[in-house]
Design a protein around this motif. Structure first.
Motif, short mmCIF file in Angstrom:
data_model
loop_
_atom_site.label_atom_id
_atom_site.label_comp_id
_atom_site.label_asym_id
_atom_site.label_seq_id
_atom_site.Cartn_x
_atom_site.Cartn_y
_atom_site.Cartn_z
N ASN A 21 0.84 -1.22 0.00
CA ASN A 21 0.00 0.00 0.00
C ASN A 21 0.86 1.25 0.00
OD1 ASN A 21 -2.36 -1.44 -0.02
ND2 ASN A 21 -2.65 -1.34 2.19
N ASP A 22 1.96 1.24 0.75
CA ASP A 22 2.85 2.40 0.82
C ASP A 22 3.52 2.67 -0.53
OD1 ASP A 22 4.01 4.53 2.22
OD2 ASP A 22 5.80 3.35 2.71
N VAL A 23 4.00 1.61 -1.19
CA VAL A 23 4.64 1.77 -2.50
C VAL A 23 3.63 2.28 -3.53
CG1 VAL A 23 5.74 0.53 -4.41
CG2 VAL A 23 6.45 0.07 -2.07
N MET A 24 2.41 1.72 -3.51
CA MET A 24 1.38 2.18 -4.46
C MET A 24 1.01 3.63 -4.21
SD MET A 24 -0.99 -1.29 -4.96
CE MET A 24 -2.31 -0.55 -4.13
N ALA A 25 0.89 4.04 -2.95
CA ALA A 25 0.57 5.43 -2.64
C ALA A 25 1.69 6.36 -3.09
CB ALA A 25 0.31 5.59 -1.14
N TRP A 26 2.93 5.96 -2.91
CA TRP A 26 4.07 6.78 -3.34
C TRP A 26 4.07 6.92 -4.85
CZ3 TRP A 26 8.47 4.98 -6.12
CH2 TRP A 26 9.43 5.96 -6.32
N GLN A 27 3.83 5.82 -5.57
CA GLN A 27 3.81 5.90 -7.03
C GLN A 27 2.64 6.76 -7.52
OE1 GLN A 27 4.00 1.83 -8.43
NE2 GLN A 27 6.24 1.89 -8.44
N ARG A 28 1.52 6.70 -6.81
CA ARG A 28 0.37 7.54 -7.17
C ARG A 28 0.72 9.03 -6.96
NH1 ARG A 28 -3.19 4.26 -5.22
NH2 ARG A 28 -2.91 4.94 -3.08
N ARG A 29 1.36 9.35 -5.81
CA ARG A 29 1.77 10.74 -5.56
C ARG A 29 2.78 11.21 -6.59
NH1 ARG A 29 2.16 8.85 -0.16
NH2 ARG A 29 4.41 8.80 -0.41
N LEU A 30 3.71 10.34 -6.97
CA LEU A 30 4.72 10.67 -7.96
C LEU A 30 4.08 10.95 -9.32
CD1 LEU A 30 7.82 10.89 -8.03
CD2 LEU A 30 7.87 8.54 -8.85
N ALA A 31 3.09 10.14 -9.69
CA ALA A 31 2.38 10.35 -10.96
C ALA A 31 1.61 11.67 -10.93
CB ALA A 31 1.44 9.19 -11.23
N GLU A 32 0.99 11.99 -9.79
CA GLU A 32 0.26 13.25 -9.68
C GLU A 32 1.21 14.44 -9.79
OE1 GLU A 32 -1.79 13.07 -5.98
OE2 GLU A 32 -3.28 11.65 -6.69
N GLN A 33 2.38 14.34 -9.17
CA GLN A 33 3.36 15.43 -9.24
C GLN A 33 3.85 15.61 -10.68
OE1 GLN A 33 6.41 14.45 -6.43
NE2 GLN A 33 5.22 15.22 -4.69
N ARG A 34 4.10 14.51 -11.37
CA ARG A 34 4.54 14.59 -12.76
C ARG A 34 3.46 15.19 -13.64
NH1 ARG A 34 7.56 8.78 -13.16
NH2 ARG A 34 9.45 9.43 -12.10
N GLY A 35 2.21 14.88 -13.34
CA GLY A 35 1.10 15.44 -14.10
C GLY A 35 0.99 16.95 -13.89
N ILE A 36 1.28 17.41 -12.68
CA ILE A 36 1.23 18.83 -12.36
C ILE A 36 2.37 19.57 -13.02
CG2 ILE A 36 1.49 20.51 -10.47
CD1 ILE A 36 -0.02 18.50 -8.71
N LEU A 37 3.56 18.95 -13.08
CA LEU A 37 4.73 19.62 -13.63
C LEU A 37 4.70 19.72 -15.14
CD1 LEU A 37 7.52 18.13 -11.35
CD2 LEU A 37 6.47 20.37 -11.22
N ARG A 38 3.96 18.85 -15.81
CA ARG A 38 3.96 18.86 -17.28
C ARG A 38 2.99 19.85 -17.83
NH1 ARG A 38 4.73 12.55 -18.88
NH2 ARG A 38 6.60 12.32 -17.68
#
Length: 176
Positions: A159-176
């Motif tokens: 669950n922790d790894v999936m949440a981190w990857q989800r946050r990372l994807a959201e951050q990448r979506g915001i930066l692009r």
């Protein structure tokens, strides 16, 4: 004077040498040093006083009514609500079997997946894994979770790894 000279030699020669050539240290040696440090840390981190209510629920937890596995991120005003926290070990929901969670972690790119019983805390397990941050595999993010049994610890780690990857994807979506 001899002590200071030895300390200076360690700080100026041995520590930088270990840092430069740490990739040449065998994995078994690194694992045994890590286990030794984790054992020492677990012995030092034990609470000195336990209240009766927290002792009945979880002997390791030091803050009453706060789950050890959930990190609550406050929502920004006007932003989306934070995702619901994963089910903790006390919620009564049984996690999937260990091999299913390990397979899912491997599918997410996790390597060095380990789950060991904590010697200082009877009945507690520590699950850890590393997720590569770059294509070459030079940089890794290390995840660790503690649970009441191996299944729970690895499921919380998943669950922790999936949440981190989800946050990372959201951050990448915001930066692009």
């Amino acid at each position: 004077m001899k002590f200071r000279t030895c300390l200076l030699a360690v700080c100026m020669v041995i520590v930088p040498t270990l840092a430069m050539f740490s990739h040449l240290i065998p994995a078994g040696t690194r694992r045994s040093v890590r286990d030794c440090v984790m054992t020492w840390w677990a012995a030092r981190a034990r609470p000195t006083a336990v209240t009766p209510t927290s002792a009945a629920r979880d002997p390791i937890q030091t803050v009453p009514d706060e789950p050890t596995s959930a990190l609550v991120v406050p929502a920004k005003p006007g932003g989306p609500a934070p995702p619901p926290s994963p089910a903790g070990p006390d919620s009564g929901v049984r996690p999937p079997p260990l091999d299913v969670s390990v397979r899912r972690l491997s599918g997410l790119g996790a390597v060095s997946i380990e789950c060991v019983a904590l010697p200082a805390a009877v009945g507690r397990h520590l699950a850890s894994c590393q997720v590569p941050l770059d294509a070459e595999g030079q940089l890794h993010r290390v995840f660790q979770m503690e649970g009441s049994d191996a299944d729970t610890a690895v499921h919380l780690l998943l669950n922790d790894v999936m949440a981190w990857q989800r946050r990372l994807a959201e951050q990448r979506g915001i930066l692009r």
